[in-house]
Design an enzyme around this catalytic site. Structure first.
Site, PDB file in Angstrom:
ATOM      1  CD  GLU A 251       1.575  -1.769  -4.685  1.00  0.00           C
ATOM      2  OE1 GLU A 251       2.723  -2.102  -5.003  1.00  0.00           O
ATOM      3  OE2 GLU A 251       0.725  -1.396  -5.508  1.00  0.00           O
TER       4      GLU A 251
ATOM      5  CB  CYS B 191       8.470  -3.514  -1.056  1.00  0.00           C
ATOM      6  SG  CYS B 191       8.090  -1.784  -1.345  1.00  0.00           S
TER       7      CYS B 191
HETATM    8  P1  NAP Z   1       2.637  -8.696   6.849  1.00  0.00           P
HETATM    9  O1  NAP Z   1       3.013  -9.598   7.946  1.00  0.00           O
HETATM   10  O2  NAP Z   1       1.955  -9.261   5.666  1.00  0.00           O
HETATM   11  O3  NAP Z   1       1.743  -7.557   7.515  1.00  0.00           O
HETATM   12  C1  NAP Z   1       1.271  -6.469   6.776  1.00  0.00           C
HETATM   13  C2  NAP Z   1       0.016  -5.905   7.436  1.00  0.00           C
HETATM   14  O4  NAP Z   1      -1.039  -6.858   7.353  1.00  0.00           O
HETATM   15  C3  NAP Z   1       0.186  -5.595   8.918  1.00  0.00           C
HETATM   16  O5  NAP Z   1      -0.520  -4.398   9.200  1.00  0.00           O
HETATM   17  C4  NAP Z   1      -0.468  -6.789   9.585  1.00  0.00           C
HETATM   18  O6  NAP Z   1      -0.960  -6.492  10.860  1.00  0.00           O
HETATM   19  C5  NAP Z   1      -1.626  -7.034   8.640  1.00  0.00           C
HETATM   20  N1  NAP Z   1      -2.204  -8.362   8.701  1.00  0.00           N
HETATM   21  C6  NAP Z   1      -1.576  -9.543   8.892  1.00  0.00           C
HETATM   22  N2  NAP Z   1      -2.485 -10.558   8.837  1.00  0.00           N
HETATM   23  C7  NAP Z   1      -3.696  -9.985   8.615  1.00  0.00           C
HETATM   24  C8  NAP Z   1      -5.014 -10.490   8.468  1.00  0.00           C
HETATM   25  N3  NAP Z   1      -5.265 -11.798   8.531  1.00  0.00           N
HETATM   26  N4  NAP Z   1      -6.023  -9.617   8.274  1.00  0.00           N
HETATM   27  C9  NAP Z   1      -5.788  -8.290   8.191  1.00  0.00           C
HETATM   28  N5  NAP Z   1      -4.550  -7.752   8.329  1.00  0.00           N
HETATM   29  C10 NAP Z   1      -3.513  -8.586   8.527  1.00  0.00           C
HETATM   30  O7  NAP Z   1       3.900  -7.914   6.272  1.00  0.00           O
HETATM   31  P2  NAP Z   1       5.032  -7.145   7.102  1.00  0.00           P
HETATM   32  O8  NAP Z   1       5.913  -8.165   7.725  1.00  0.00           O
HETATM   33  O9  NAP Z   1       4.457  -6.051   7.943  1.00  0.00           O
HETATM   34  O10 NAP Z   1       5.805  -6.390   5.923  1.00  0.00           O
HETATM   35  C11 NAP Z   1       6.890  -6.932   5.255  1.00  0.00           C
HETATM   36  C12 NAP Z   1       6.508  -7.392   3.876  1.00  0.00           C
HETATM   37  O11 NAP Z   1       5.839  -6.334   3.190  1.00  0.00           O
HETATM   38  C13 NAP Z   1       7.693  -7.741   3.018  1.00  0.00           C
HETATM   39  O12 NAP Z   1       7.463  -8.994   2.427  1.00  0.00           O
HETATM   40  C14 NAP Z   1       7.745  -6.650   1.975  1.00  0.00           C
HETATM   41  O13 NAP Z   1       8.264  -7.068   0.729  1.00  0.00           O
HETATM   42  C15 NAP Z   1       6.343  -6.217   1.869  1.00  0.00           C
HETATM   43  N6  NAP Z   1       6.232  -4.812   1.465  1.00  0.00           N
HETATM   44  C16 NAP Z   1       5.738  -4.514   0.241  1.00  0.00           C
HETATM   45  C17 NAP Z   1       5.632  -3.198  -0.157  1.00  0.00           C
HETATM   46  C18 NAP Z   1       5.082  -2.817  -1.503  1.00  0.00           C
HETATM   47  O14 NAP Z   1       4.792  -1.641  -1.719  1.00  0.00           O
HETATM   48  N7  NAP Z   1       4.919  -3.730  -2.401  1.00  0.00           N
HETATM   49  C19 NAP Z   1       6.022  -2.172   0.703  1.00  0.00           C
HETATM   50  C20 NAP Z   1       6.519  -2.517   1.941  1.00  0.00           C
HETATM   51  C21 NAP Z   1       6.614  -3.847   2.303  1.00  0.00           C
HETATM   52  P3  NAP Z   1      -0.061  -6.774  12.176  1.00  0.00           P
HETATM   53  O15 NAP Z   1       1.191  -6.018  12.037  1.00  0.00           O
HETATM   54  O16 NAP Z   1      -0.957  -6.252  13.259  1.00  0.00           O
HETATM   55  O17 NAP Z   1       0.146  -8.255  12.198  1.00  0.00           O
END
Ligand code: NAP
Length: 515
Positions: A257, A296
């Site tokens: 997602e 999101c």
């Molecule tokens: P993110 O930077 O992609 O991080 C999401 C998760 O992935 C975090 O738990 C992060 O851990 C982890 N992560 C990052 N790099 C990783 C890797 N190489 N291996 C394993 N895990 C890894 O996103 P965010 O900034 O938290 O969230 C914002 C984004 O999420 C926005 O773009 C939003 O649109 C999207 N979003 C989508 C939905 C949906 O349902 N479609 C819902 C909510 C948000 P760390 O925090 O420890 O780095």
């Protein structure tokens, strides 16, 4: 003393190691908790979940698991105020907390209810009817669904520390798989508190839920084909996980997602005097300000007929002028800060990129008046409305400003509206605000291939509408293309990733009674 977050696995709360990162209160900048760099060995966590949690869950029938979820939802409701208080530190007003915390527990309750009413008192699920495969009637085939033998790993985004965990946990548990949760670092303290209350209730079988409060190092390497990986976050991380050699090489079921440039379309039939006009404006302002736009599903692109563009801009600006930004605990506050100073910088950067093709018509990304807090110590932002009159300009369809930001895009006809909507490259949610059912039908047909969910809003359904941005447990949450190409929720469909479908060929008597 500032608490250091711990991880939960092997029936124990475990300390992490490495340099701890301070997690700051979004509104005051005070340290709420410390996040260790490393946690327990992820391979051992997964092994324990598979060895202890999996068999314990598979020993229960679907209905029994649903009854456990029901008890859990009831238990968590008893802790709502405690969760809401900590949720404030993520920048959430009480209205924002209702979406994350109350919404997460509500999702759990919906799955409990569906499980009790709609699933059998059995451990495997027949999928479709028995198909005769021989002329004599002694040989036939049938599909059955049974839980995978691994762990359901979930990696979540910062903006839904509670709902994000529970909306994945509930269907996995109901299907019979233990969950291993890795929350996003920034808001992991709230996830940790909820997991603490879950574990100490003793309601779940041992090994059914593990928590990793640390970086993800080693987690993906430990996955096998019997595990599943559910991810919510940015498109860039989704791509890194999807193409990880273990995930791709072992065919680990993967659901993403990701981010989404959702649109709301005002129908050409609507004039400023129609109730739909006010509904469109109200919904847009709500989506910009709830959770400070960090949803999101929030409306990033507002498509309006060219003839109404000025009137819509004026009405939205009028509403935004009355929006009180401030400390999320303040009674009169409409919108809190974004989650962190780093996130504020990201939003400002995204607004600068949007400004290459669009003009800011409301709000100053660099300053905002704030009540009950210091505008610089907290991650406060003004709501920002942009306008882009060039339908060919790329930025509004490419840049996600994950904050209280939306762009008005005038269109000249329904075909152009559909084209503009599709330029988002795949979205989670779209809405169509019109009193004309023919306009609605035309847009539903055109927009459906690009959207996971479409909401038609008008005077007839507004009173009961659940809103553009709210993912309902009964309906699919997910979207094609840029939105990640995944599907979550959707009622009992959500159990499917956690169940393996097998075709069984045997004599019809056996197939009739496989459960
Ligand atoms: P993110 O930077 O992609 O991080 C999401 C998760 O992935 C975090 O738990 C992060 O851990 C982890 N992560 C990052 N790099 C990783 C890797 N190489 N291996 C394993 N895990 C890894 O996103 P965010 O900034 O938290 O969230 C914002 C984004 O999420 C926005 O773009 C939003 O649109 C999207 N979003 C989508 C939905 C949906 O349902 N479609 C819902 C909510 C948000 P760390 O925090 O420890 O780095």
């Amino acid at each position: 003393m500032t608490p250091v977050l711990r991880s939960y696995t092997q029936d124990t709360w475990q300390d992490g190691g490495g340099p701890a990162k301070p997690l700051l209160d979004a509104a005051t900048g005070e340290t709420v908790a410390l996040l260790p760099a490393t946690g327990p060995d992820p391979a051992a966590m997964l092994a324990y979940a598979r060895r202890v949690g999996g068999p314990a869950l598979r020993a229960l029938t679907f209905r029994r698991r649903a009854a456990v979820l029901k008890d859990l939802a009831k238990h968590l409701r008893g802790h709502l105020e405690e969760f809401a208080e900590l949720s404030t530190r993520t920048g959430a007003t009480r209205r924002d907390t209702a979406v994350d915390v109350d919404g997460g527990i509500g999702t759990l309750a919906v799955y409990a209810g569906k499980g009790v009413r709609e699933l059998p008192d059995a451990t495997v699920l027949p999928d479709g009817d028995t198909e005769p495969l021989g002329r004599g009637g002694t040989f036939a085939g049938r599909h059955v669904l049974g839980p995978r033998l691994g762990a359901a790993v979930q990696i979540n985004a910062f903006n839904f520390p509670v709902w994000g965990m529970l909306e994945k946990f509930a269907p996995a548990f109901l299907a019979g798989m233990p969950s291993v949760v890795k929350p996003a670092g920034q808001t992991a303290y709230l996830t940790e508190l909820v997991v603490r209350r879950i574990i100490e209730s003793g309601i779940l079988p041992e090994g059914a839920l593990s928590l990793l409060c640390a970086g993800p190092a080693g987690l993906l390497d430990a996955l096998t084909a019997q595990d599943t990986l559910g991810f919510t976050g940015s498109a860039a991380t989704a791509l890194a996980l999807r193409t990880h050699p273990v995930v791709a090489g072992r065919s680990v079921p993967f659901n993403a997602e990701a981010d989404s440039l959702n649109c709301s379309v005002l129908g050409p039939d609507v004039t400023p005097d129609d109730p739909e006009f006010a509904l469109f404006v109200d919904q847009l302002v709500t989506e910009m300000t709830v959770k400070a736009g960090q949803k999101c599903t929030a409306i990033r692109r507002a498509l309006v007929p060219s003839a109404s563009a000025d009137a819509v801009a004026d009405a939205v600006m009028e509403r935004l002028r009355g929006t009180v930004v401030g400390h999320p605990a303040g009674e009169d506050v409409d919108m809190g800060p974004v989650v962190s100073l780093a996130q504020r910088d990201e939003v400002r950067d995204a607004v600068a990129r949007l400004s290459a093709d669009a003009k800011v018509v409301f709000g100053d990304p660099a300053r905002v008046d704030v009540t009950g807090a210091d505008a610089e110590r907290g991650a406060f932002l003004s709501p920002i409305l942009l306008r882009c009159d060039d339908p060919a300009a790329p930025a509004p369809h490419e840049v996600e400003a994950f904050g209280p930001v939306s762009t008005l895009l005038p269109y000249s006809g329904l075909d152009e509206a559909a084209e503009i909507a599709a330029r988002g490259g795949g979205s989670l949610a779209g809405s169509i605000v019109t009193a004309d059912d023919q306009v609605a039908r035309t847009l539903i047909t055109a927009l459906a291939p690009w959207h996971g969910r479409l909401l038609v809003l008008n005077r007839h359904d507004a009173a009961e509408s659940t809103g553009h941005g709210v993912a309902m447990p009964q309906l699919i949450h997910g979207g094609p293309g840029r939105a990640g190409g995944g599907e979550e929720l959707g009622g009992l469909r959500a159990l499917r990733p956690y169940l393996r479908r097998t075709a069984v060929q045997a004599h019809p008597g056996l197939l009739a009674d496989l459960a």
